[in-house]
Every structure is written in structure tokens, then in C-alpha cells.
Design a protein around this motif. Structure first.
Motif, short mmCIF file in Angstrom:
data_model
loop_
_atom_site.label_atom_id
_atom_site.label_comp_id
_atom_site.label_asym_id
_atom_site.label_seq_id
_atom_site.Cartn_x
_atom_site.Cartn_y
_atom_site.Cartn_z
N ALA A 32 44.30 30.09 49.78
CA ALA A 32 43.65 28.96 49.15
C ALA A 32 44.58 28.00 48.44
O ALA A 32 45.31 28.32 47.61
N THR A 33 44.34 26.71 48.74
CA THR A 33 45.30 25.75 47.92
C THR A 33 44.29 24.70 47.21
O THR A 33 42.99 24.56 47.59
N GLY A 34 44.95 24.41 46.05
CA GLY A 34 44.05 23.63 45.18
C GLY A 34 44.99 23.00 44.10
O GLY A 34 46.19 23.54 43.90
N ARG A 35 44.55 21.80 43.18
CA ARG A 35 45.41 21.50 42.34
C ARG A 35 45.08 22.26 40.96
O ARG A 35 45.81 21.90 39.87
N ARG A 36 44.04 23.04 40.85
CA ARG A 36 43.72 23.45 39.68
C ARG A 36 43.81 25.15 39.61
O ARG A 36 43.10 25.87 40.34
N ALA A 37 45.16 25.52 39.04
CA ALA A 37 45.51 26.97 39.28
C ALA A 37 44.28 27.96 38.54
O ALA A 37 44.05 28.92 39.23
N GLU A 38 43.82 27.49 37.54
CA GLU A 38 42.65 28.37 37.04
C GLU A 38 41.52 28.67 37.99
O GLU A 38 40.93 29.72 37.93
N ARG A 39 41.05 27.66 38.30
CA ARG A 39 40.12 27.51 39.53
C ARG A 39 40.25 28.41 40.49
O ARG A 39 39.24 29.15 41.15
N LEU A 40 41.64 28.54 40.89
CA LEU A 40 41.85 29.66 42.18
C LEU A 40 41.74 31.02 41.52
O LEU A 40 41.52 31.78 42.22
N GLY A 41 42.30 31.26 40.27
CA GLY A 41 42.08 32.38 39.59
C GLY A 41 40.80 33.08 39.79
O GLY A 41 40.36 33.86 40.05
N LEU A 42 39.68 32.16 39.33
CA LEU A 42 38.40 32.17 39.32
C LEU A 42 37.90 32.58 40.74
O LEU A 42 36.84 33.48 40.96
N LEU A 43 38.42 31.90 41.62
CA LEU A 43 37.92 32.04 43.20
C LEU A 43 38.21 33.47 43.37
O LEU A 43 37.49 34.16 44.08
N LYS A 44 39.25 34.19 43.02
CA LYS A 44 39.66 35.41 43.47
C LYS A 44 38.99 36.46 43.12
O LYS A 44 38.38 37.35 43.71
N GLU A 45 38.18 36.23 41.89
CA GLU A 45 37.21 37.11 41.12
C GLU A 45 36.14 37.33 42.16
O GLU A 45 35.14 38.22 41.91
N GLU A 46 35.85 36.22 43.04
CA GLU A 46 34.49 36.16 43.79
C GLU A 46 34.76 36.58 45.24
O GLU A 46 33.59 36.70 45.99
#
Length: 254
Positions: A32-46
Motif C-alpha cells: 500500500a502506498t500513500g503520503r500519510r505514514a500514520e494512515r498506512l499504519g492504521l490500514l494495517k490494523e484493518e
């Protein structure tokens, strides 16, 4: 058996996030790519616990970063089966004579050049393996032009044309190329377009039931799960209330 890998750009919110979750539920390992690292971290939890996850933080318009990061993927992550070019944006809703050059650059750089940069890195592996699925997220704005849409519509028309060109060029390699062109989907799209004006953004989706990001993710699930001989090449999807880019049946109270 080695699991298949899907790469989704713009996965920090909206369609990209929903698609990453849906493909993970299908059993894909996820980049998963994106500009917001914290959002990618939240995605992992889902994501399901048995799914491997590789978050990559960069802006698709940064050609050097795209080439550096995607061009040096660990061997485990190099055989990408599905590429979802989702990253994109709309900036402003101004007539051409008063449009912002910065807005124009942002839309062309992300919607068009970003898609090309990512594809440039990933496609050679697919041609070598003679398999793969590329899904480019376009827009109804790539099929029609509407007032004050000028450059945004131009960028999405380019996505539509590039998608058709990819399908032609990659046909000898058995690679599926799909364009998905949504109408009104309730995401952060309008907040970005109106530069944080929450009230104006909310009005876009009032008085009717818009599409949700999950609706597009379910279409991607269906597309990806078709037999090898079947490709849904070009898909326009609208909410029932929407008949065209500009015609939406809204309630009298909206």
C-alpha cells in the motif's frame, strides 16, 4: 503455495483503502502506498492477520522516489499480480480563465504522470511473467466534460486514453487492463477539491445516496476474480440518482 501480491496506490483513504482491505480479504498480500505514514499504519490494523503488508510512504508525482522505492522492492514483494492505480485528486472548480497553475500541475502530475511512473516500474515484471492485472481508477469526468471541470476532466480523459493504450500494447502478454470510472463517491475527494471547506464538500453528497468506496472495492473484487479469459475492460459506475456527470436527482429539501 505462494500468495499473490496486490499493489494499491493512494491507499490511505477512500477507494484505495477500501480496495486494500477487500483484496487482503481475498487472500492477497498487500503493498500500500500513500503520503500519510500514520494512515498506512492504521490500514494495517484493518487487514486479516495472515496477510503480509508492506507500507510505502511516497508521493506518486515524485518520479525519483517512485523509481527508487518501487524499483528496489525486496524479492519477496517483486512479483506483483495486481496493480491498482488509484492515487489521484481534484483541485479547485474554477473556469479555465481563472484557474490556478498550482492546481493544474497537481492534477496532471498526480492523476496522469503519477499513474505512468508507477506503471513504468511494475509493468516489466508483468510482461516478463506474461500475466497480471492493471486497474486504473478514472472518473465519469474521463467520459464527459462539465463546466469548470476543464483540467480535471482533461486529466481523467488522459487516464482513459492511457488505459486503452495499455490494453493494446500489453495484449500480446496476456495482461488484463481495466478502467473503472466512478461517478459521485463519498470520500475525501470533495474536501481536497474545495481545499478543506467542509461545508461546501458536504453539500456535494446531500439529497441523494452516493456511491461508497466499498462499492468500488467490490467491483474490483469481481474484476480480479474473473476467469483468465474474461476482462471487464471499461466500467462506468454511478449512484442510481446520477444520470451523467452533471445530472443528479436530489431531494427537494437538499
Amino acid at each position: 503455495m505462494e500468495k499473490k501480491i496486490a499493489l494499491i496506490t493512494g491507499a490511505t483513504s477512500g477507494i484505495g483503502r477500501a480496495t486494500a482491505i477487500k483484496l487482503a480479504q481475498m487472500g492477497f498480500d498487500i503493498i500500500a502506498t500513500g503520503r500519510r505514514a500514520e494512515r498506512l499504519g492504521l490500514l494495517k490494523e484493518e487487514l486479516p492477520e495472515n496477510v503480509d503488508f508492506l507500507p510505502l510512504t511516497f508521493d506518486v508525482r515524485d518520479r525519483d522516489k517512485v523509481m527508487e522505492i518501487l524499483g528496489s522492492l525486496p524479492k519477496k514483494w517483486s512479483n506483483i499480480s495486481v496493480l491498482v492505480n488509484n492515487a489521484g485528486n481534484a483541485h479547485g472548480l474554477d473556469p479555465i480563465q481563472t484557474g490556478s497553475l498550482d492546481d493544474w500541475d497537481a492534477m496532471m502530475d498526480i492523476n496522469v504522470k503519477g499513474l505512468l511512473y508507477v506503471s513504468k516500474v511494475i509493468i516489466p515484471g508483468m510482461t516478463e511473467r506474461k500475466s497480471g492485472i492493471i486497474i486504473n481508477i478514472g472518473s465519469i469526468a474521463g467520459k464527459e466534460v462539465y463546466p469548470n471541470g476543464n483540467v480535471y476532466c482533461g486529466s481523467k480523459h488522459a487516464v482513459d486514453a492511457i488505459t486503452d493504450g495499455m490494453r493494446i500494447d500489453l495484449n500480446p502478454f496476456g495482461i488484463k487492463v481495466i478502467g473503472i470510472h466512478p461517478g459521485l463517491v463519498e470520500t475525501e475527494f470533495s474536501q481536497v477539491r474545495f481545499k478543506g471547506d467542509e461545508e461546501r464538500a458536504e453539500k456535494v453528497y446531500q439529497g441523494f445516496e452516493p456511491l461508497l468506496a466499498e462499492d468500488i472495492a467490490e467491483i474490483i473484487e469481481f474484476v480480479v476474480s474473473r476467469p483468465r479469459h474474461v476482462v471487464l475492460a471499461d466500467i462506468v459506475v454511478l449512484p442510481t440518482a446520477q444520470a451523467s456527470a452533471t445530472l443528479v436527482k436530489k431531494s427537494a429539501t437538499s
